[in-house]
Motif scaffolding. Structure first.
Motif, PDB file in Angstrom:
ATOM      1  N   LEU A   1       0.846  -1.188   0.000  1.00  0.00           N
ATOM      2  CA  LEU A   1       0.000   0.000   0.000  1.00  0.00           C
ATOM      3  C   LEU A   1       0.881   1.238   0.000  1.00  0.00           C
ATOM      4  CD1 LEU A   1      -2.114  -2.176   0.895  1.00  0.00           C
ATOM      5  CD2 LEU A   1      -3.176  -0.369   2.280  1.00  0.00           C
ATOM      6  N   GLU A   2       0.540   2.203  -0.863  1.00  0.00           N
ATOM      7  CA  GLU A   2       1.230   3.489  -0.899  1.00  0.00           C
ATOM      8  C   GLU A   2       0.274   4.554  -0.389  1.00  0.00           C
ATOM      9  OE1 GLU A   2       2.668   4.258  -4.817  1.00  0.00           O
ATOM     10  OE2 GLU A   2       4.390   2.907  -4.621  1.00  0.00           O
ATOM     11  N   ASN A   3       0.626   5.157   0.743  1.00  0.00           N
ATOM     12  CA  ASN A   3      -0.243   6.148   1.383  1.00  0.00           C
ATOM     13  C   ASN A   3      -1.665   5.611   1.538  1.00  0.00           C
ATOM     14  OD1 ASN A   3       1.967   7.820   1.406  1.00  0.00           O
ATOM     15  ND2 ASN A   3       1.317   9.045  -0.332  1.00  0.00           N
ATOM     16  N   GLY A   4      -1.760   4.331   1.910  1.00  0.00           N
ATOM     17  CA  GLY A   4      -3.057   3.723   2.176  1.00  0.00           C
ATOM     18  C   GLY A   4      -3.781   3.206   0.959  1.00  0.00           C
ATOM     19  N   VAL A   5      -3.165   3.326  -0.230  1.00  0.00           N
ATOM     20  CA  VAL A   5      -3.807   2.902  -1.474  1.00  0.00           C
ATOM     21  C   VAL A   5      -3.103   1.657  -2.003  1.00  0.00           C
ATOM     22  CG1 VAL A   5      -4.344   3.556  -3.855  1.00  0.00           C
ATOM     23  CG2 VAL A   5      -4.483   5.264  -2.029  1.00  0.00           C
ATOM     24  N   LEU A   6      -3.881   0.670  -2.432  1.00  0.00           N
ATOM     25  CA  LEU A   6      -3.304  -0.568  -2.963  1.00  0.00           C
ATOM     26  C   LEU A   6      -2.377  -0.258  -4.130  1.00  0.00           C
ATOM     27  CD1 LEU A   6      -3.251  -3.692  -2.927  1.00  0.00           C
ATOM     28  CD2 LEU A   6      -5.155  -3.625  -4.566  1.00  0.00           C
ATOM     29  N   ALA A   7      -1.162  -0.819  -4.087  1.00  0.00           N
ATOM     30  CA  ALA A   7      -0.172  -0.528  -5.126  1.00  0.00           C
ATOM     31  C   ALA A   7       0.437  -1.789  -5.735  1.00  0.00           C
ATOM     32  CB  ALA A   7       0.948   0.342  -4.556  1.00  0.00           C
ATOM     33  N   GLY A   8       0.345  -2.929  -5.066  1.00  0.00           N
ATOM     34  CA  GLY A   8       0.952  -4.139  -5.613  1.00  0.00           C
ATOM     35  C   GLY A   8       0.826  -5.308  -4.660  1.00  0.00           C
ATOM     36  N   GLY A   9       1.439  -6.409  -5.062  1.00  0.00           N
ATOM     37  CA  GLY A   9       1.413  -7.596  -4.220  1.00  0.00           C
ATOM     38  C   GLY A   9       1.869  -8.821  -4.988  1.00  0.00           C
ATOM     39  N   THR A  10       2.280  -9.821  -4.245  1.00  0.00           N
ATOM     40  CA  THR A  10       2.702 -11.100  -4.804  1.00  0.00           C
ATOM     41  C   THR A  10       2.174 -12.215  -3.913  1.00  0.00           C
ATOM     42  OG1 THR A  10       4.740 -10.116  -5.678  1.00  0.00           O
ATOM     43  CG2 THR A  10       4.670 -12.502  -5.536  1.00  0.00           C
ATOM     44  N   PHE A  11       1.653 -13.288  -4.545  1.00  0.00           N
ATOM     45  CA  PHE A  11       0.993 -14.334  -3.785  1.00  0.00           C
ATOM     46  C   PHE A  11       1.377 -15.709  -4.330  1.00  0.00           C
ATOM     47  CE2 PHE A  11      -1.515 -10.562  -4.494  1.00  0.00           C
ATOM     48  CZ  PHE A  11      -1.673 -10.088  -3.200  1.00  0.00           C
ATOM     49  N   THR A  12       1.783 -16.597  -3.443  1.00  0.00           N
ATOM     50  CA  THR A  12       2.132 -17.961  -3.811  1.00  0.00           C
ATOM     51  C   THR A  12       1.043 -18.898  -3.299  1.00  0.00           C
ATOM     52  OG1 THR A  12       4.500 -17.462  -3.697  1.00  0.00           O
ATOM     53  CG2 THR A  12       3.863 -19.778  -3.632  1.00  0.00           C
ATOM     54  N   ILE A  13       0.504 -19.726  -4.197  1.00  0.00           N
ATOM     55  CA  ILE A  13      -0.592 -20.627  -3.870  1.00  0.00           C
ATOM     56  C   ILE A  13      -0.068 -22.053  -3.774  1.00  0.00           C
ATOM     57  CG2 ILE A  13      -2.840 -21.507  -4.636  1.00  0.00           C
ATOM     58  CD1 ILE A  13      -3.062 -18.822  -6.251  1.00  0.00           C
ATOM     59  N   ASP A  14      -0.433 -22.753  -2.726  1.00  0.00           N
ATOM     60  CA  ASP A  14      -0.014 -24.127  -2.498  1.00  0.00           C
ATOM     61  C   ASP A  14      -0.948 -25.073  -3.255  1.00  0.00           C
ATOM     62  OD1 ASP A  14       0.761 -26.590  -1.591  1.00  0.00           O
ATOM     63  OD2 ASP A  14       0.181 -26.253   0.492  1.00  0.00           O
ATOM     64  N   MET A  15      -0.507 -25.556  -4.417  1.00  0.00           N
ATOM     65  CA  MET A  15      -1.368 -26.381  -5.257  1.00  0.00           C
ATOM     66  C   MET A  15      -1.636 -27.757  -4.632  1.00  0.00           C
ATOM     67  SD  MET A  15      -2.134 -24.305  -7.600  1.00  0.00           S
ATOM     68  CE  MET A  15      -3.021 -25.361  -8.742  1.00  0.00           C
ATOM     69  N   ASN A  16      -0.775 -28.210  -3.738  1.00  0.00           N
ATOM     70  CA  ASN A  16      -1.005 -29.476  -3.053  1.00  0.00           C
ATOM     71  C   ASN A  16      -2.184 -29.423  -2.086  1.00  0.00           C
ATOM     72  OD1 ASN A  16       1.136 -31.621  -3.659  1.00  0.00           O
ATOM     73  ND2 ASN A  16       2.383 -29.776  -3.426  1.00  0.00           N
ATOM     74  N   SER A  17      -2.639 -28.213  -1.778  1.00  0.00           N
ATOM     75  CA  SER A  17      -3.692 -28.054  -0.773  1.00  0.00           C
ATOM     76  C   SER A  17      -5.106 -28.107  -1.356  1.00  0.00           C
ATOM     77  CB  SER A  17      -3.503 -26.717  -0.040  1.00  0.00           C
ATOM     78  OG  SER A  17      -3.791 -25.626  -0.914  1.00  0.00           O
ATOM     79  N   ILE A  18      -5.236 -28.405  -2.641  1.00  0.00           N
ATOM     80  CA  ILE A  18      -6.563 -28.446  -3.266  1.00  0.00           C
ATOM     81  C   ILE A  18      -7.455 -29.455  -2.540  1.00  0.00           C
ATOM     82  CG2 ILE A  18      -7.867 -28.984  -5.357  1.00  0.00           C
ATOM     83  CD1 ILE A  18      -5.384 -28.241  -6.976  1.00  0.00           C
ATOM     84  N   THR A  19      -8.619 -28.995  -2.121  1.00  0.00           N
ATOM     85  CA  THR A  19      -9.607 -29.884  -1.508  1.00  0.00           C
ATOM     86  C   THR A  19     -10.969 -29.669  -2.158  1.00  0.00           C
ATOM     87  OG1 THR A  19     -10.182 -28.290   0.225  1.00  0.00           O
ATOM     88  CG2 THR A  19      -8.425 -29.868   0.717  1.00  0.00           C
ATOM     89  N   ASN A  20     -11.797 -30.685  -2.081  1.00  0.00           N
ATOM     90  CA  ASN A  20     -13.177 -30.613  -2.544  1.00  0.00           C
ATOM     91  C   ASN A  20     -14.099 -30.596  -1.332  1.00  0.00           C
ATOM     92  OD1 ASN A  20     -15.621 -32.821  -3.005  1.00  0.00           O
ATOM     93  ND2 ASN A  20     -15.557 -31.182  -4.511  1.00  0.00           N
ATOM     94  N   THR A  21     -15.166 -29.804  -1.401  1.00  0.00           N
ATOM     95  CA  THR A  21     -16.053 -29.673  -0.242  1.00  0.00           C
ATOM     96  C   THR A  21     -17.498 -30.087  -0.511  1.00  0.00           C
ATOM     97  OG1 THR A  21     -16.396 -27.325  -0.758  1.00  0.00           O
ATOM     98  CG2 THR A  21     -14.656 -27.852   0.816  1.00  0.00           C
ATOM     99  N   ASP A  22     -17.811 -30.527  -1.743  1.00  0.00           N
ATOM    100  CA  ASP A  22     -19.208 -30.894  -2.013  1.00  0.00           C
ATOM    101  C   ASP A  22     -19.402 -32.411  -2.092  1.00  0.00           C
ATOM    102  OD1 ASP A  22     -19.435 -31.615  -5.219  1.00  0.00           O
ATOM    103  OD2 ASP A  22     -17.859 -30.165  -4.799  1.00  0.00           O
ATOM    104  N   LEU A  23     -18.312 -33.175  -1.975  1.00  0.00           N
ATOM    105  CA  LEU A  23     -18.406 -34.635  -1.984  1.00  0.00           C
ATOM    106  C   LEU A  23     -17.876 -35.193  -0.666  1.00  0.00           C
ATOM    107  CD1 LEU A  23     -17.058 -35.375  -5.600  1.00  0.00           C
ATOM    108  CD2 LEU A  23     -19.462 -35.298  -4.853  1.00  0.00           C
ATOM    109  N   ASP A  24     -18.131 -36.471  -0.432  1.00  0.00           N
ATOM    110  CA  ASP A  24     -17.661 -37.137   0.781  1.00  0.00           C
ATOM    111  C   ASP A  24     -16.977 -38.446   0.424  1.00  0.00           C
ATOM    112  OD1 ASP A  24     -18.748 -35.297   2.791  1.00  0.00           O
ATOM    113  OD2 ASP A  24     -20.712 -36.023   2.109  1.00  0.00           O
ATOM    114  N   GLY A  25     -16.194 -38.926   1.376  1.00  0.00           N
ATOM    115  CA  GLY A  25     -15.631 -40.259   1.284  1.00  0.00           C
ATOM    116  C   GLY A  25     -14.796 -40.528   0.048  1.00  0.00           C
ATOM    117  N   GLU A  26     -15.044 -41.683  -0.590  1.00  0.00           N
ATOM    118  CA  GLU A  26     -14.238 -42.118  -1.731  1.00  0.00           C
ATOM    119  C   GLU A  26     -14.338 -41.165  -2.910  1.00  0.00           C
ATOM    120  OE1 GLU A  26     -13.688 -46.049  -4.636  1.00  0.00           O
ATOM    121  OE2 GLU A  26     -15.106 -46.091  -2.952  1.00  0.00           O
ATOM    122  N   GLN A  27     -15.533 -40.654  -3.171  1.00  0.00           N
ATOM    123  CA  GLN A  27     -15.709 -39.727  -4.299  1.00  0.00           C
ATOM    124  C   GLN A  27     -14.891 -38.456  -4.090  1.00  0.00           C
ATOM    125  OE1 GLN A  27     -20.074 -39.358  -4.563  1.00  0.00           O
ATOM    126  NE2 GLN A  27     -19.917 -40.342  -6.577  1.00  0.00           N
TER     127      GLN A  27
END
Length: 203
Positions: free
Chosen positions: A64-90
């Motif tokens: 943030l520059e003087n309180g205003v968004l100016a940039g950023g960098t983000f790393t996403i952990d692809m191993n952390s992918i989860t599904n939340t609408d199915l259960d068990g084996e599916q």
């Protein structure tokens, strides 16, 4: 008594004007994203329905520059992918398939990276453009973002739509295969991002 020459007067005047109109330096503050407090949810759609789930940030920063968004960098952990609408084996099968080479190939490409390249104020938020890298392929994405600050903490929310075909994620894609019928999985998938970041210096 000596008098100043025209050249000296001109130089003096220019110096005074330059000093008077010099803009104050921008104060850039770095906020470190807290992966534990931040959330990313995903939604993928197909002819026969949809699936939803989550994925985690590994690390990131907001600038943030003087309180205003100016940039950023983000790393996403692809191993952390989860599904939340199915259960068990599916649920396990879908998560394994998403991590396989048919989709994101996380054994080879364990992280994805988003780097903000441009920020434009728009309405009550921003229009953000960034370079998104998935499977070592980088393409530009543009998305709306809102940012709120409270003390040394920043909260940012964004909705991002991604065309997976640009990143060689081919399984079930009509961009690569014909006659898929009701097995077609649409190329666009959607991320809903909620970030919490803090400035360790307490500024």
């Amino acid at each position: 008594m000596k008098t100043l020459s025209l050249k000296a007067l001109t130089l003096l005047f220019a110096t005074i004007v330059a000093t008077a109109f010099t803009l104050p330096e921008k104060e850039t503050v770095t906020y470190n994203v807290d992966p534990q407090q931040s959330e990313i949810s995903w939604k993928g759609e197909k002819v026969a329905g949809e699936h939803v789930g989550t994925i985690a940030l590994q690390e990131g920063t907001l600038l943030l520059e003087n309180g205003v968004l100016a940039g950023g960098t983000f790393t996403i952990d692809m191993n952390s992918i989860t599904n939340t609408d199915l259960d068990g084996e599916q649920k396990g099968k879908l998560e394994g398939h998403l991590k396989s080479d048919d989709f994101f190939g996380v054994a080879t490409y364990p992280t994805a990276l988003l780097t903000i390249t441009n920020v434009t104020p728009k309405g009550n938020g921003y229009e953000v453009t960034g370079d998104l890298t998935i499977k070592e392929k980088t393409h530009e994405v543009t998305f709306p973002t809102t940012v709120t600050t409270q003390g040394n903490q920043v909260k940012a929310d964004a909705s991002i739509t991604i065309d997976r075909s640009k990143y060689d994620v081919r399984y079930g894609s009509g961009s690569f295969f014909d006659n898929l019928g009701d097995k077609t999985i649409y190329d666009e998938f959607h991320l809903q991002v909620s970030l919490v970041a803090e400035n360790p210096a307490g500024k």
